[in-house]
Design an enzyme around this catalytic site. Structure first.
Site: not given
Length: 336
Positions: A114, A262, A292
């Protein structure tokens, strides 16, 4: 020598997993509950025969066409992934050939999740500042869904597959890259992990499925995420990271026009926004259509923000990545 982001494009696989389909498989998971908590209505899933390099090629080719980029001018390729095609050879080398890039370029993979996009920008900036490259192609590409157990409803609602391609150049772009802050704490490594598949724990043929207290089925061949510990980690470190990057770039909260973090999930992002004290009008979220996507969430959000004219009359933009590792990083982008 300044490094600038010239262009960003991204690719999403064709297969879509909507909240409706998840609800059909797991009726106890209400569609509206999934949407309101995660901020995700659908996510894209790579095909059985579609891998990180395949998506990377499509993202890069889209970048070349969308911005009329002469790929012969690219002199370094950085590829960020935690789901490479092979242990060896390096996927970036395969991408050089598949994209038809010059053989005189540098190419390397780096394994980060991430925080990967922000780290990638720092590597690209270093190459340009050191006179080792003029035009760096940074590609992030991940197929986390291949690691998720079919009956792990928790992770299935969150993660999607995607690839993003970004061109960083010593020539003018839509923003220049400012200073960075980095952080690492390996004690959290086992809280977000695929345990089997490397040298320490080869893949086992045994069926070691375990069902947790929430009904999620996992084993050591699959992605394991300790949601509570990850949430606690972000709550502790991301506010500190945000204040540190402001100080590093001599900025106040009021001087920042937009924050792009993120895109983990909506609940976590709003928790962080409130804890840090960022106005909702300055906090951009763009994950409803893709979920995500790990290292690609920030470039996808930047692309969507630019598309929605969010950069007009703006100057300072803070981006921050955080997660698996534990690893975190942030930087200031100066819009033009």
């Amino acid at each position: 020598m300044k490094a600038n982001i010239k262009a960003i494009s991204y690719y999403l696989p064709k297969k879509i997993l909507s909240n409706e389909l998840i609800n059909q498989e797991f009726p106890e998971w209400d569609i509206e509950k999934i949407s309101s908590k995660t901020g995700i209505s659908s996510r894209h899933i790579s095909a059985v025969d579609e891998f990180s390099s395949d998506m990377a090629v499509k993202a890069a080719e889209k970048l070349f066409v969308e911005y009329d980029i002469n790929k012969s001018e690219i002199d370094f390729l950085l590829f960020c992934t935690q789901s490479p095609d092979y242990f060896l050879p390096t996927t970036a080398c395969i991408l050089q050939e598949r994209l038809g890039l010059n053989t005189g370029i540098g190419a390397l993979d780096f394994n980060l999740g991430c925080s990967g996009f922000v780290y990638g920008l720092s590597l690209a900036k270093g190459l340009i500042a050191g006179g080792m490259a003029k035009n760096v192609l940074l590609i992030t590409s991940e197929t986390y869904t291949k690691f998720i157990h079919p009956e792990d409803k928790s992770n299935k609602t969150i993660f999607g597959d995607a690839s993003a391609a970004t061109l960083i150049s010593n020539e003018d772009g839509f923003c220049s890259i400012g200073d960075f802050i980095f952080g690492t704490d390996g004690k959290g490594a086992e809280n977000l992990i695929v345990k089997q598949g490397g040298m320490r724990f080869p893949v086992s043929n045994e069926n070691d499925d375990v069902t947790d207290e929430f009904g999620n089925v996992r084993n050591d061949k699959n992605l394991f995420m300790n949601g509570t510990e990850i949430f606690n980690f972000t709550g502790e470190f991301v506010p500190k990271l945000t204040h540190a990057i402001l100080e590093k770039n001599n900025l106040t909260m009021e001087q920042v026009d937009l924050f792009v973090f993120h895109q983990a999930n909506k609940y976590m992002l709003n928790h962080l926004r409130k804890k840090i004290g960022i106005p909702e009008s300055k906090f951009f979220i763009a994950m409803q259509h893709c979920g995500n996507t790990v290292s690609s969430t920030i470039p996808i959000a930047l692309y969507e923000a630019q598309k929605q004219s969010m950069f007009i009359d703006k100057k300072n933009l803070i981006i921050a990545g955080f997660g698996v590792g534990y690893s975190w990083a942030a930087c200031n982008l100066i819009l033009k």
